[in-house]
Motif scaffolding. Structure first.
Motif, PDB file in Angstrom:
ATOM      1  N   LEU A 121       0.782  -1.348  -0.020  1.00 15.52           N
ATOM      2  CA  LEU A 121       0.285   0.033   0.047  1.00 15.52           C
ATOM      3  C   LEU A 121       0.928   1.250   0.038  1.00 15.52           C
ATOM      4  CD1 LEU A 121      -2.654  -0.984   2.613  1.00 15.52           C
ATOM      5  CD2 LEU A 121      -2.748  -0.845   0.193  1.00 15.52           C
ATOM      6  N   LEU A 122       1.884   1.158   0.647  1.00 13.89           N
ATOM      7  CA  LEU A 122       2.805   2.247   0.754  1.00 13.89           C
ATOM      8  C   LEU A 122       3.583   2.671  -0.582  1.00 13.89           C
ATOM      9  CD1 LEU A 122       4.139   4.653   2.399  1.00 13.89           C
ATOM     10  CD2 LEU A 122       5.618   3.054   3.530  1.00 13.89           C
ATOM     11  N   ARG A 158       2.179   1.762  -3.484  1.00 12.79           N
ATOM     12  CA  ARG A 158       1.627   2.219  -4.611  1.00 12.79           C
ATOM     13  C   ARG A 158       1.082   3.802  -4.246  1.00 12.79           C
ATOM     14  NH1 ARG A 158      -1.740  -1.316  -8.197  1.00 12.79           N
ATOM     15  NH2 ARG A 158      -2.581   0.861  -8.496  1.00 12.79           N
ATOM     16  N   SER A 159       1.505   4.258  -3.101  1.00  9.86           N
ATOM     17  CA  SER A 159       1.227   5.618  -2.770  1.00  9.86           C
ATOM     18  C   SER A 159       2.380   6.520  -3.720  1.00  9.86           C
ATOM     19  CB  SER A 159       1.518   6.149  -1.276  1.00  9.86           C
ATOM     20  OG  SER A 159       2.736   6.100  -0.923  1.00  9.86           O
ATOM     21  N   TYR A 160       3.446   5.617  -3.839  1.00 10.80           N
ATOM     22  CA  TYR A 160       4.519   6.649  -5.069  1.00 10.80           C
ATOM     23  C   TYR A 160       4.094   6.411  -6.529  1.00 10.80           C
ATOM     24  CZ  TYR A 160       7.346   6.562  -0.566  1.00 10.80           C
ATOM     25  OH  TYR A 160       7.675   6.556   0.636  1.00 10.80           O
ATOM     26  N   CYS A 220      -4.067   3.988 -11.188  1.00 10.32           N
ATOM     27  CA  CYS A 220      -3.823   4.860  -9.897  1.00 10.32           C
ATOM     28  C   CYS A 220      -5.061   5.572  -9.764  1.00 10.32           C
ATOM     29  CB  CYS A 220      -2.730   5.681 -10.138  1.00 10.32           C
ATOM     30  SG  CYS A 220      -1.023   5.093 -10.129  1.00 10.32           S
ATOM     31  N   TYR A 240      -7.477   3.104  -8.332  1.00 19.21           N
ATOM     32  CA  TYR A 240      -7.294   2.362  -7.113  1.00 19.21           C
ATOM     33  C   TYR A 240      -8.335   2.832  -5.779  1.00 19.21           C
ATOM     34  CZ  TYR A 240      -3.861  -0.290  -4.310  1.00 19.21           C
ATOM     35  OH  TYR A 240      -3.543  -1.102  -3.361  1.00 19.21           O
ATOM     36  N   LYS A 279      -7.554   2.229   0.201  1.00 20.32           N
ATOM     37  CA  LYS A 279      -6.192   1.820  -0.021  1.00 20.32           C
ATOM     38  C   LYS A 279      -5.317   2.995  -0.108  1.00 20.32           C
ATOM     39  CE  LYS A 279      -7.012  -2.916  -1.333  1.00 20.32           C
ATOM     40  NZ  LYS A 279      -6.888  -3.919  -2.417  1.00 20.32           N
ATOM     41  N   LYS A 280      -5.909   4.045  -1.088  1.00 21.07           N
ATOM     42  CA  LYS A 280      -4.952   5.171  -1.398  1.00 21.07           C
ATOM     43  C   LYS A 280      -4.528   6.093  -0.013  1.00 21.07           C
ATOM     44  CE  LYS A 280      -6.499   6.477  -6.043  1.00 21.07           C
ATOM     45  NZ  LYS A 280      -7.396   7.440  -6.815  1.00 21.07           N
ATOM     46  N   GLY A 324      -2.227   4.260   2.376  1.00 15.67           N
ATOM     47  CA  GLY A 324      -0.776   4.491   1.657  1.00 15.67           C
ATOM     48  C   GLY A 324      -0.187   5.808   2.117  1.00 15.67           C
ATOM     49  N   LYS A 325      -1.160   6.629   1.995  1.00 19.45           N
ATOM     50  CA  LYS A 325      -0.476   7.889   2.404  1.00 19.45           C
ATOM     51  C   LYS A 325      -0.277   8.162   3.896  1.00 19.45           C
ATOM     52  CE  LYS A 325      -2.896  10.165  -1.616  1.00 19.45           C
ATOM     53  NZ  LYS A 325      -1.667  10.598  -2.384  1.00 19.45           N
ATOM     54  N   ARG A 373       2.614   6.514   4.933  1.00 22.74           N
ATOM     55  CA  ARG A 373       3.824   7.456   4.821  1.00 22.74           C
ATOM     56  C   ARG A 373       4.551   8.381   5.573  1.00 22.74           C
ATOM     57  NH1 ARG A 373       4.998  10.552  -1.107  1.00 22.74           N
ATOM     58  NH2 ARG A 373       4.225   9.051  -2.419  1.00 22.74           N
TER      59      ARG A 373
END
Length: 529
Positions: free
Chosen positions: A422-423, A425-427, A508, A511, A515-516, A519-520, A523
């Motif tokens: 998940l992390l 995917r945040s990038y 993206c 998604y 989950k977005k 992931g944020k 961070r």
């Protein structure tokens, strides 16, 4: 039978109740419970001070300000600084005291001092040969400058007269490793992050026992995290009975301490000073696809034969001797001058083994990756299981793509850790917008750590593209320049790409929102992952 069918055929069976009970009532549960109790006591103690002692609380607010100033001025990655400043400011009592508690731990300082002493002892055996540097400088000034930095600040020279054999899978490396172990005449040194009983380790252990019985010196070291769920805490004593010298690096103990955060993530085998293995492959059955976890396990490894094996030899001896009280005779383990390498080996090009310590404030692993990105002229191709990046690495990746370099990253489609995925995917969107291409390996999990560039450079080792590998763990790798194995690694990348799906900006956008958000939020804790 294709990879997908093989995966379906070998789907993992349900875990037995016996294993579950051993985890619940074993050492793992005890260690975790003890650590939680200590953490809760610390938290409630700090909370009690905050609620009941007004003047002390005011003092702690002032202390928090001092701590923040100290963190800002410390020679440290800015992302780490931010990850500590936030809790110190939000929780002035608990945050400040917990930071000071971890900062003043004696364990890491003792290891750092001891390791520096050992590096000084081994330095005469790791001198850069000037004639090698001269030839490298004539071929590539940029690579020669990197080699200079690595020798001056990392302590490892670049070598010639070394052949390299690249393995696209742990399945390919495994039988070769067994054969090389059987050939050992003087010693076998092995250092691994994970060891677990099963086909792979059982067969290796049988060879080690036979070799030890025949007079070959065998040393085996593995990371102490294995004692939580994979191996009995007293397993080193069991191996000692077979004549194998064995130890755990940094055994996990039920005590809150920052030194337990720095794990030995390296994978090293050295045989008689002339042969060395490294890569992503640990000593457990999933790494050779004898046991299925997270689909098909895509990993890589490399075998060196020649002068560069000395680098891995010294890396092993440096780590081994951290807890030894008597100095080793390092020189006696060098490859014998009369050893004859097979005539068919191609020992052209250059090879530079290197290690990375989390205690010296020199992020060697990250600097090598960034140098490849910044010096590339045509392409940089990357395989990594994790993508947890600081601002410097994001800048290097996006700048490479923006200046027209084909920058491709292969990631797993089936992750082993959902929070890490998940992390990562945040990038994705930020990288894709800059022109970086991202693919996911559809059959399963990518555990490989490989960089290739311009058909001239490659890195194969244990170093993931995440904070733990780049900043917190002891790591190792080999940098290859104009060695035939570079083309082997690039050919493997292209073959792996056939089994991948490209991720797009549209992916993206669609998604799932939860989950977005996850992931944020993650961070905030990225420097701890």
């Amino acid at each position: 039978m294709n990879i997908q069918e093989e995966w379906e055929l070998h789907k993992p069976k349900k875990k037995t109740w016996g294993r579950l009970l051993r985890v619940v009532f074993g050492r793992t549960a005890f260690v975790i419970t003890a650590l939680l109790i200590q953490f809760i006591i610390l938290m409630y103690s700090f909370q009690w001070l905050r609620e009941h002692v007004f003047y002390l609380y005011g003092g702690f607010v002032g202390l928090s300000a001092v701590v923040v100033i100290y963190i800002i001025n410390k020679n440290q990655n800015p992302s780490y600084q931010l990850s500590w400043i936030i809790p110190v400011l939000v929780f002035p009592v608990f945050g400040a005291l917990f930071y000071l508690f971890l900062e003043t731990q004696p364990g890491t300082r003792a290891i750092d001092r001891r390791l520096k002493d050992i590096i000084e002892e081994t330095k005469p055996l790791l001198k850069q040969q000037p004639e090698v540097m001269e030839r490298l400088y004539r071929e590539s000034r940029g690579t020669a400058r990197l080699a200079y930095y690595m020798n001056e600040y990392g302590g490892y020279p670049i070598w010639e007269n070394t052949s390299a054999q690249y393995f696209p899978l742990g399945d390919d490396m495994y039988p070769v490793l067994l054969e090389e172990l059987k050939k050992a005449e003087r010693y076998i040194f092995m250092e691994y992050f994970i060891v677990e009983k099963g086909e792979m380790w059982d067969n290796i252990l049988e060879i080690l026992k036979e070799k030890a019985a025949s007079g070959v010196e065998v040393r085996f070291m593995y990371d102490g995290m294995c004692s939580l769920t994979l191996m009995p805490y007293g397993y080193p004593k069991q191996l000692e009975k077979y004549g194998i010298r064995c130890k755990m690096f940094s055994p996990v103990r039920p005590v809150l301490s920052s030194y337990q955060n720095n794990r030995d993530h390296r994978k090293i085998t050295v045989i008689d000073g002339h042969t060395a293995f490294t890569g992503g492959v640990n000593l457990a059955d999933e790494y050779i696809n004898r046991k299925v976890r997270f689909g098909h396990w895509k990993d890589t490894a490399i075998m060196l034969k020649g002068d560069a094996a000395t680098g891995f030899l010294m890396m092993f001896l440096q780590m081994w001797n951290i807890t030894e009280h008597e100095a080793d005779d390092y020189a006696r383990y060098l490859c014998r001058p009369d050893y004859q390498y097979p005539a068919e080996l191609d020992r052209s090009g250059f090879a530079m083994p290197y290690g990375d310590s989390p205690l010296d404030n020199e992020t060697v692993g990250q600097h090598v990756y960034m140098d490849i990105l910044n010096e590339s002229r045509y392409y940089v191709h990357i395989m990594t299981p994790y993508l947890i990046l600081d601002s410097d690495m994001i800048t290097s990746l996006t700048f490479a793509a923006k200046r027209g370099i084909e920058t491709i990253i292969i990631m797993p489609h089936i992750p082993d850790k959902i929070y890490a995925y998940l992390l990562a995917r945040s990038y994705y969107a930020e990288l894709l917008q800059a022109g970086v291409k991202i693919y996911e390996y559809m059959p399963g999990f990518v555990h490989a750590k490989v960089f290739t560039s311009d058909n001239t450079k490659a890195v194969v080792g244990s170093i993931n593209m995440d904070y733990r590998s780049l900043h917190l763990h002891f790591e190792c790798a080999v940098y290859l320049f104009r060695n035939p194995a570079v083309q082997q690694a690039e050919a493997d990348f292209q073959e792996t790409l056939k089994h991948c799906r490209e991720i797009t900006l549209e992916d993206c956008k669609t998604y799932p929102i939860p989950k977005k958000i996850a992931g944020k939020v993650l961070r905030l804790f990225a420097p701890l992952m």
